[in-house]
Design a protein around this motif. Structure first.
Motif, PDB file in Angstrom:
ATOM      1  N   GLN A 164     -36.138 -22.169  42.556  1.00  0.00           N
ATOM      2  CA  GLN A 164     -35.909 -23.571  42.190  1.00  0.00           C
ATOM      3  C   GLN A 164     -36.332 -23.817  40.744  1.00  0.00           C
ATOM      4  N   ASP A 165     -37.486 -23.267  40.382  1.00  0.00           N
ATOM      5  CA  ASP A 165     -37.972 -23.431  39.010  1.00  0.00           C
ATOM      6  C   ASP A 165     -37.023 -22.757  38.020  1.00  0.00           C
ATOM      7  N   ASN A 166     -36.526 -21.566  38.391  1.00  0.00           N
ATOM      8  CA  ASN A 166     -35.593 -20.855  37.510  1.00  0.00           C
ATOM      9  C   ASN A 166     -34.296 -21.632  37.330  1.00  0.00           C
ATOM     10  N   GLU A 167     -33.835 -22.245  38.426  1.00  0.00           N
ATOM     11  CA  GLU A 167     -32.615 -23.055  38.326  1.00  0.00           C
ATOM     12  C   GLU A 167     -32.835 -24.270  37.430  1.00  0.00           C
ATOM     13  N   ALA A 168     -34.012 -24.894  37.601  1.00  0.00           N
ATOM     14  CA  ALA A 168     -34.332 -26.047  36.754  1.00  0.00           C
ATOM     15  C   ALA A 168     -34.447 -25.621  35.294  1.00  0.00           C
ATOM     16  N   LEU A 169     -35.093 -24.449  35.087  1.00  0.00           N
ATOM     17  CA  LEU A 169     -35.235 -23.944  33.723  1.00  0.00           C
ATOM     18  C   LEU A 169     -33.867 -23.592  33.140  1.00  0.00           C
ATOM     19  N   TYR A 170     -33.013 -23.010  33.957  1.00  0.00           N
ATOM     20  CA  TYR A 170     -31.675 -22.655  33.490  1.00  0.00           C
ATOM     21  C   TYR A 170     -30.898 -23.911  33.096  1.00  0.00           C
TER      22      TYR A 170
ATOM     23  N   GLY B 102     -35.335  -8.665  41.328  1.00  0.00           N
ATOM     24  CA  GLY B 102     -34.136  -9.245  40.719  1.00  0.00           C
ATOM     25  C   GLY B 102     -34.445 -10.363  39.758  1.00  0.00           C
ATOM     26  N   MET B 103     -35.598 -11.018  39.944  1.00  0.00           N
ATOM     27  CA  MET B 103     -36.015 -12.083  39.028  1.00  0.00           C
ATOM     28  C   MET B 103     -36.838 -11.530  37.861  1.00  0.00           C
ATOM     29  N   GLY B 104     -36.967 -10.196  37.816  1.00  0.00           N
ATOM     30  CA  GLY B 104     -37.690  -9.580  36.703  1.00  0.00           C
ATOM     31  C   GLY B 104     -39.197  -9.674  36.829  1.00  0.00           C
ATOM     32  N   LEU B 105     -39.711  -9.848  38.045  1.00  0.00           N
ATOM     33  CA  LEU B 105     -41.146  -9.984  38.253  1.00  0.00           C
ATOM     34  C   LEU B 105     -41.702  -8.724  38.898  1.00  0.00           C
ATOM     35  N   ALA B 106     -43.001  -8.523  38.738  1.00  0.00           N
ATOM     36  CA  ALA B 106     -43.658  -7.359  39.324  1.00  0.00           C
ATOM     37  C   ALA B 106     -43.711  -7.509  40.838  1.00  0.00           C
ATOM     38  N   ASN B 107     -43.474  -6.418  41.552  1.00  0.00           N
ATOM     39  CA  ASN B 107     -43.473  -6.448  43.011  1.00  0.00           C
ATOM     40  C   ASN B 107     -44.443  -5.418  43.587  1.00  0.00           C
ATOM     41  N   ASP B 108     -45.526  -5.145  42.850  1.00  0.00           N
ATOM     42  CA  ASP B 108     -46.479  -4.125  43.294  1.00  0.00           C
ATOM     43  C   ASP B 108     -47.110  -4.484  44.634  1.00  0.00           C
ATOM     44  N   SER B 109     -47.492  -5.770  44.807  1.00  0.00           N
ATOM     45  CA  SER B 109     -48.140  -6.169  46.053  1.00  0.00           C
ATOM     46  C   SER B 109     -47.203  -6.002  47.242  1.00  0.00           C
ATOM     47  N   LEU B 110     -45.923  -6.300  47.047  1.00  0.00           N
ATOM     48  CA  LEU B 110     -44.953  -6.141  48.129  1.00  0.00           C
ATOM     49  C   LEU B 110     -44.743  -4.664  48.449  1.00  0.00           C
ATOM     50  N   GLU B 111     -44.681  -3.823  47.428  1.00  0.00           N
ATOM     51  CA  GLU B 111     -44.534  -2.394  47.660  1.00  0.00           C
ATOM     52  C   GLU B 111     -45.736  -1.849  48.435  1.00  0.00           C
ATOM     53  N   ALA B 112     -46.928  -2.395  48.147  1.00  0.00           N
ATOM     54  CA  ALA B 112     -48.133  -1.966  48.867  1.00  0.00           C
ATOM     55  C   ALA B 112     -48.052  -2.375  50.336  1.00  0.00           C
TER      56      ALA B 112
END
Length: 315
Positions: free
Chosen positions: A141-147, A80-90
């Protein structure tokens, strides 16, 4: 009188023998009763052990199902944050494999060693889960600060005068023009083929016999461009068959790259240190299988931008 006295010891002996037999039978019955008791206790203990193992197995399965649900939640949050989730899928795939193994155990076959192994693995996964939750929380938190920062900057930008806006717009247009002007172009694109005897053939009409083609040779020059920086450039070549599919094979240097925000396959690539000298570039590609007949297309890219294109026909 003497006969009566002689029969009395015999009667006594018979009584003693009967008593002894009774005692022996009582002893045997006692031993059998004790053995049955011990066997019953062993069976009860075995039944209890099986129940404990089955309970441990059920608990372990529930723990792994909970871990799977948590990792799937994390995967959705990261995606949902637009990041790769390959490690989690593994990790999810690995947990599915563990669940399959756990569910394959028969009643009472979940050994202590297996219990320890799966328990330790679950503990490791829980540790990774907590660490990933902390990372996700920090990212949010970083995304909120960036937003917030972005919103503030936009508000400030909206308060700028029309003159500054015009200057910014002009600079943007100039930057776009520079970007466009700095794009490389491929010139003098030529197609050749190499047969199984390593003999090369060129044709001005770009028409060749498919059955004689072992390799396709693409040569061209990088046109002069005084605006483009002198640096390493990555050139991708796409060899597209008549059905519209690009030839792609990891073992021969193929891969994927982005074109206008979409993923596409490339047939081959090479790095080039651009020096603005009309450098020659060559791709020599062996499909390793018979080529299809029909119109083939060669596309050349640099930085995800098309820099040259040509076609050839195999008959």
């Amino acid at each position: 009188m003497e006969q009566s006295q002689s029969s009395e010891p015999k009667n006594n002996n018979r009584v003693l023998l009967i008593v002894a037999l009774i005692l022996v039978l009582l002893g045997i019955n006692g031993v059998l009763f004790y053995m049955n008791q011990q066997k019953g206790k062993q069976n009860e203990q075995l039944t209890a052990d099986i129940k404990v193992k089955d309970t441990k197995l059920e608990e372990q399965i529930k723990q792994y199902e909970a871990l799977k649900a948590d990792f799937e939640r994390q995967s959705q949050e990261v995606q949902g944050m637009g990041l790769a989730n390959d490690s989690l899928e593994a990790k999810i795939a690995s947990i599915n494999a563990d669940l399959l193994k756990l569910r394959s155990f028969k009643a009472g076959s979940f050994s202590v060693a297996e219990q320890r192994r799966f328990k330790q693995r679950a503990a490791n996964l829980e540790g990774q889960l907590r660490k990933k939750d902390e990372e996700i929380a920090q990212l949010k938190q970083d995304n909120e600060a960036l937003y917030t920062e972005t919103t503030t900057l936009k508000e400030r930008q909206n308060r700028l005068t029309d003159t500054i806006s015009t200057v910014v717009k002009s600079n943007q247009e100039l930057s776009e023009k520079v970007t466009i002007a700095s794009r490389l172009q491929a010139e003098n694109i030529r197609i050749g083929v190499v047969n199984a005897r390593n003999k090369e053939k060129d044709d001005d009409d770009n028409e060749f016999k498919a059955k004689r083609v072992e390799k396709v040779k693409v040569t061209f020059n990088i046109a002069r461009n005084d605006v483009s920086p002198k640096e390493t450039k990555q050139i991708m070549m796409r060899l597209i068959e008549p059905d519209g599919a690009a030839l792609y094979n990891l073992s021969t240097g193929g891969g994927t790259f982005m074109i206008d925000g979409s993923e596409a396959f490339y047939t081959a690539k090479q790095d080039l240190v651009y020096d603005n000298s009309r450098q020659p570039v060559q791709f020599l590609y062996a499909k390793g299988a018979p080529y299809k007949t029909g119109l083939h297309t060669v596309e050349l890219y640099e930085g995800g931008v098309l820099i040259g294109k040509t076609t050839f026909t195999l008959k």
